[in-house]
Design an enzyme around this catalytic site. Structure first.
Site, PDB file in Angstrom:
ATOM      1  N   LYS A  20       0.852  -1.216   0.000  1.00  0.00           N
ATOM      2  CA  LYS A  20       0.000   0.000   0.000  1.00  0.00           C
ATOM      3  C   LYS A  20       0.876   1.250   0.000  1.00  0.00           C
ATOM      4  O   LYS A  20       0.631   2.194  -0.751  1.00  0.00           O
ATOM      5  CB  LYS A  20      -0.884  -0.017   1.237  1.00  0.00           C
ATOM      6  CG  LYS A  20      -1.397   1.340   1.689  1.00  0.00           C
ATOM      7  CD  LYS A  20      -2.249   1.266   2.919  1.00  0.00           C
ATOM      8  CE  LYS A  20      -1.500   1.439   4.200  1.00  0.00           C
ATOM      9  NZ  LYS A  20      -1.231   2.830   4.592  1.00  0.00           N
ATOM     10  N   ASN A  21       1.928   1.268   0.831  1.00  0.00           N
ATOM     11  CA  ASN A  21       2.728   2.485   1.000  1.00  0.00           C
ATOM     12  C   ASN A  21       3.736   2.718  -0.121  1.00  0.00           C
ATOM     13  O   ASN A  21       4.418   3.744  -0.128  1.00  0.00           O
ATOM     14  CB  ASN A  21       3.417   2.491   2.369  1.00  0.00           C
ATOM     15  CG  ASN A  21       2.404   2.706   3.483  1.00  0.00           C
ATOM     16  OD1 ASN A  21       1.246   3.034   3.233  1.00  0.00           O
ATOM     17  ND2 ASN A  21       2.827   2.493   4.722  1.00  0.00           N
ATOM     18  N   CYS A 114      -4.862  12.477  13.648  1.00  0.00           N
ATOM     19  CA  CYS A 114      -4.499  11.081  13.420  1.00  0.00           C
ATOM     20  C   CYS A 114      -4.284  10.403  14.775  1.00  0.00           C
ATOM     21  O   CYS A 114      -3.645  10.975  15.649  1.00  0.00           O
ATOM     22  CB  CYS A 114      -3.217  11.040  12.590  1.00  0.00           C
ATOM     23  SG  CYS A 114      -2.710   9.359  12.302  1.00  0.00           S
ATOM     24  N   ARG A 119       0.936  14.386  13.254  1.00  0.00           N
ATOM     25  CA  ARG A 119       1.435  14.089  11.902  1.00  0.00           C
ATOM     26  C   ARG A 119       1.730  15.430  11.237  1.00  0.00           C
ATOM     27  O   ARG A 119       0.891  16.027  10.612  1.00  0.00           O
ATOM     28  CB  ARG A 119       0.400  13.296  11.108  1.00  0.00           C
ATOM     29  CG  ARG A 119       0.005  11.988  11.760  1.00  0.00           C
ATOM     30  CD  ARG A 119       1.107  10.958  11.776  1.00  0.00           C
ATOM     31  NE  ARG A 119       1.401  10.378  10.496  1.00  0.00           N
ATOM     32  CZ  ARG A 119       0.720   9.365   9.951  1.00  0.00           C
ATOM     33  NH1 ARG A 119      -0.331   8.909  10.590  1.00  0.00           N
ATOM     34  NH2 ARG A 119       1.055   8.862   8.782  1.00  0.00           N
ATOM     35  N   ASP A 302       5.490   0.465  12.111  1.00  0.00           N
ATOM     36  CA  ASP A 302       4.231  -0.138  11.650  1.00  0.00           C
ATOM     37  C   ASP A 302       4.093  -1.587  12.080  1.00  0.00           C
ATOM     38  O   ASP A 302       3.032  -2.183  11.839  1.00  0.00           O
ATOM     39  CB  ASP A 302       4.129  -0.044  10.121  1.00  0.00           C
ATOM     40  CG  ASP A 302       3.912   1.388   9.688  1.00  0.00           C
ATOM     41  OD1 ASP A 302       4.040   1.666   8.478  1.00  0.00           O
ATOM     42  OD2 ASP A 302       3.639   2.239  10.553  1.00  0.00           O
ATOM     43  N   ARG A 394      -8.235  -0.426   5.705  1.00  0.00           N
ATOM     44  CA  ARG A 394      -7.488   0.652   5.024  1.00  0.00           C
ATOM     45  C   ARG A 394      -6.192   0.097   4.436  1.00  0.00           C
ATOM     46  O   ARG A 394      -5.685   0.611   3.452  1.00  0.00           O
ATOM     47  CB  ARG A 394      -7.139   1.758   6.028  1.00  0.00           C
ATOM     48  CG  ARG A 394      -8.279   2.667   6.410  1.00  0.00           C
ATOM     49  CD  ARG A 394      -7.772   3.801   7.287  1.00  0.00           C
ATOM     50  NE  ARG A 394      -6.522   4.289   6.767  1.00  0.00           N
ATOM     51  CZ  ARG A 394      -5.512   4.712   7.545  1.00  0.00           C
ATOM     52  NH1 ARG A 394      -5.630   4.723   8.835  1.00  0.00           N
ATOM     53  NH2 ARG A 394      -4.386   5.138   7.004  1.00  0.00           N
TER      54      ARG A 394
HETATM   55  C1  EPZ Z   1       4.657   6.940   6.488  1.00  0.00           C
HETATM   56  O1  EPZ Z   1       3.908   7.954   7.121  1.00  0.00           O
HETATM   57  C2  EPZ Z   1       3.739   5.737   6.399  1.00  0.00           C
HETATM   58  N1  EPZ Z   1       2.566   6.091   5.587  1.00  0.00           N
HETATM   59  C3  EPZ Z   1       3.289   5.324   7.800  1.00  0.00           C
HETATM   60  O2  EPZ Z   1       2.510   4.136   7.660  1.00  0.00           O
HETATM   61  C4  EPZ Z   1       4.536   5.002   8.631  1.00  0.00           C
HETATM   62  O3  EPZ Z   1       4.134   4.702   9.955  1.00  0.00           O
HETATM   63  C5  EPZ Z   1       5.486   6.210   8.632  1.00  0.00           C
HETATM   64  O4  EPZ Z   1       5.800   6.586   7.272  1.00  0.00           O
HETATM   65  C6  EPZ Z   1       6.786   5.915   9.358  1.00  0.00           C
HETATM   66  O5  EPZ Z   1       7.433   4.828   8.749  1.00  0.00           O
HETATM   67  C7  EPZ Z   1       2.685   6.073   4.239  1.00  0.00           C
HETATM   68  O6  EPZ Z   1       3.744   5.799   3.684  1.00  0.00           O
HETATM   69  C8  EPZ Z   1       1.447   6.415   3.467  1.00  0.00           C
HETATM   70  P1  EPZ Z   1       6.788  10.290   8.479  1.00  0.00           P
HETATM   71  P2  EPZ Z   1       4.471   9.467   7.136  1.00  0.00           P
HETATM   72  O7  EPZ Z   1       6.620  11.552   7.714  1.00  0.00           O
HETATM   73  O8  EPZ Z   1       5.268   9.722   5.930  1.00  0.00           O
HETATM   74  C9  EPZ Z   1       7.491  13.566  11.840  1.00  0.00           C
HETATM   75  C10 EPZ Z   1       0.667   2.763   7.934  1.00  0.00           C
HETATM   76  O9  EPZ Z   1       0.356   2.160   8.955  1.00  0.00           O
HETATM   77  N2  EPZ Z   1       7.370  14.534  10.724  1.00  0.00           N
HETATM   78  O10 EPZ Z   1       7.920   9.387   8.113  1.00  0.00           O
HETATM   79  O11 EPZ Z   1       3.314  10.363   7.437  1.00  0.00           O
HETATM   80  C11 EPZ Z   1       6.182  12.872  12.109  1.00  0.00           C
HETATM   81  O12 EPZ Z   1       5.407  13.662  12.990  1.00  0.00           O
HETATM   82  C12 EPZ Z   1       1.130   4.191   8.055  1.00  0.00           C
HETATM   83  O13 EPZ Z   1       0.693   2.275   6.773  1.00  0.00           O
HETATM   84  C13 EPZ Z   1       7.578  15.892  10.983  1.00  0.00           C
HETATM   85  O14 EPZ Z   1       7.870  16.300  12.106  1.00  0.00           O
HETATM   86  O15 EPZ Z   1       5.441   9.439   8.386  1.00  0.00           O
HETATM   87  C14 EPZ Z   1       6.597  11.562  12.703  1.00  0.00           C
HETATM   88  O16 EPZ Z   1       6.842  11.731  14.078  1.00  0.00           O
HETATM   89  C15 EPZ Z   1       0.910   4.741   9.447  1.00  0.00           C
HETATM   90  N3  EPZ Z   1       7.435  16.779   9.957  1.00  0.00           N
HETATM   91  C16 EPZ Z   1       7.924  11.244  12.007  1.00  0.00           C
HETATM   92  O17 EPZ Z   1       8.368  12.493  11.452  1.00  0.00           O
HETATM   93  C17 EPZ Z   1       7.105  16.362   8.689  1.00  0.00           C
HETATM   94  O18 EPZ Z   1       6.996  17.216   7.779  1.00  0.00           O
HETATM   95  C18 EPZ Z   1       7.824  10.232  10.885  1.00  0.00           C
HETATM   96  O19 EPZ Z   1       6.812  10.666  10.020  1.00  0.00           O
HETATM   97  C19 EPZ Z   1       6.900  14.987   8.456  1.00  0.00           C
HETATM   98  C20 EPZ Z   1       7.047  14.097   9.488  1.00  0.00           C
END
Ligand code: EPZ
Length: 415
Positions: A20-21, A114, A119, A302, A394
């Protein structure tokens, strides 16, 4: 709602669906070209359906059949992604970069709250602003304008999967060279890079966390097969580790789950890897573990919830430290209602086991928590009813059918 009669062993083989991701950013990449695409091995899950609806709203002609998405966006009707789309799937933030790159403007509803924590999207917005986009947030919308994005040398303040993907896609149509440093290194990003290269994008991924892109134009359409879903695969591998189970997971990439396999083996669970089939023999005695979630190649956040359920059956005290999200332990409350002994202190959960789990009505809060609760229901005595189970659909394709194929007594009922 999902109804499970627990206590039945899982035996047999289960096939892994597409990731999915990986499919989500790859579908968003279609915006970068007006040609036709065939994206294969796409899982039929709610987040994908939402992304396709969003793309159709922007002007895409899409057909999703038996795992294959045939899609093209000859022209963009609108640059606005409505809230009802974004609220159901946060991944719609992935439309921001490609929309700005293709049309010079974008209006994407701010993703709603979320359950797994804050997020933020500041890295996405900061990078796009540095590329020349004027971006402001007004009335719950991210509104961006960029006559022409230009290449930048940008270092992420923190590792972000979709942040890396958003800027990578935007850079493909930007003017000049973009260097992204401190990028996420999840396999889904590697798959996105192979799709973009197939479209004609000039991308060099220097193996570590630096990606260089020569911006261009006129990207082609291609046929691309999505990689297998390592998180779905990991979920079934963990399921195989419970006492009495014997599960073979087929069609996944063992190299994408090496740290999970090591953790399972460290807990006394026998794992045999043979090509793209991995067999897990449930252990009668599961040893406690200390686990910390980290960006890839570390232990995936995850899989944290699913591992928590397994460790409720370990003999002794296990500790799981969640370093990625600040509120990803809600499944521990529900597991506690089933009899687990888990105490959460800030970013660390301490799990004392083994504790027999009793079936009862429980509530799923997010996608991976719902998988953890299903794993709990499978080993619990009696009946477990998981409410809000739409969360599960989802991101897991045909999960009840796949589990029934392994001998589970599980069925889906209208909430
Ligand atoms: C991706 O989410 C995945 N989703 C998530 O999977 C996964 O848990 C996550 O990466 C971490 O591996 C998809 O790929 C669609 P991040 P993402 O940006 O990109 C902080 C699932 O279960 N951050 O890597 O939204 C954020 O708050 C989902 O399939 C900032 O501070 O996660 C978090 O603490 C859930 N500023 C950390 O970084 C930003 O601009 C990691 O977030 C972006 C992120």
């Amino acid at each position: 709602m999902i109804r499970i009669q627990g206590g039945r062993p899982l035996h047999g083989s289960v096939a892994v669906s597409g990731a999915k991701n990986a499919a989500l950013p790859e579908l968003a990449s279609v915006l970068l070209s007006d040609r036709s695409f065939k994206i294969r091995n796409v899982p039929d899950v709610a987040d994908i359906r939402v992304m396709l609806r969003a793309l159709e709203g922007l002007g895409a002609e899409a057909d999703f059949n038996e795992g294959d998405v045939e899609i093209r966006i000859p022209g963009i009707n609108t640059c606005s992604v409505p809230p009802e789309i974004v609220r159901t799937s946060r991944a719609s933030i992935l439309l921001l970069g490609p929309l700005l790159a293709r049309t010079g403007e974008a209006r994407v509803s701010l993703p709603g709250g979320c359950p797994i924590g804050d997020r933020k999207f500041d890295f996405h917005l900061e990078g796009l602003r540095r590329m020349g986009a004027r971006i402001r947030v007004e009335d719950d919308f991210i509104v961006g304008r960029a006559p022409r994005l230009r290449g930048i040398d940008y270092t992420f303040p923190g590792v972000s999967v979709t942040g890396t993907e958003n800027l990578l896609m935007a850079a493909c149509l930007a003017e000049g060279e973009t260097i992204l440093r401190g990028c996420a290194r999840e396999p889904e990003i590697g798959d996105l890079i192979s799709l973009l290269r197939g479209m004609g994008a000039q991308i060099v991924s220097e193996g570590n966390d630096v990606i260089r892109v020569q911006g261009g134009s006129g990207l082609a359409g291609i046929t691309h097969r999505v990689i297998p879903d390592r998180i779905e695969m990991g979920t079934y591998l963990i399921a195989g580790g419970f006492p009495g189970n014997d599960v073979t997971v087929e069609g996944g990439d063992p190299d994408a789950v090496t740290i999970l396999i090591s953790a399972l083996r460290e807990s006394g669970i026998r794992v045999e890897s043979n090509g793209n089939a991995i067999r897990v023999h449930g252990a009668d005695r599961i040893l406690p573990l200390n686990v910390e979630t980290e960006p890839f190649p570390g232990f995936p956040t995850d899989l944290q919830a699913q591992m928590t359920t397994l460790l409720t059956q370990a003999e002794g005290e296990s500790r799981i430290k969640e370093n990625i999200f600040d509120n990803r332990f809600q499944h521990t409350v529900e597991l506690g209602r089933m009899g687990a002994s888990i105490c959460v202190d800030g970013d660390t959960a301490c799990i004392n086991g083994p504790t027999p789990l009793r079936g009862c009505p429980i509530h799923a809060t997010d996608l991976r928590a719902s998988a953890a609760l299903v794993l709990g229901g499978l080993i619990a005595s009696g009946e477990t009813v998981v409410r809000n189970a739409d969360q599960l659909f989802r991101g897991y394709e045909n999960l009840p059918e796949k589990l029934r194929g392994l001998g589970a007594q599980i069925r889906v009922e209208k909430e």
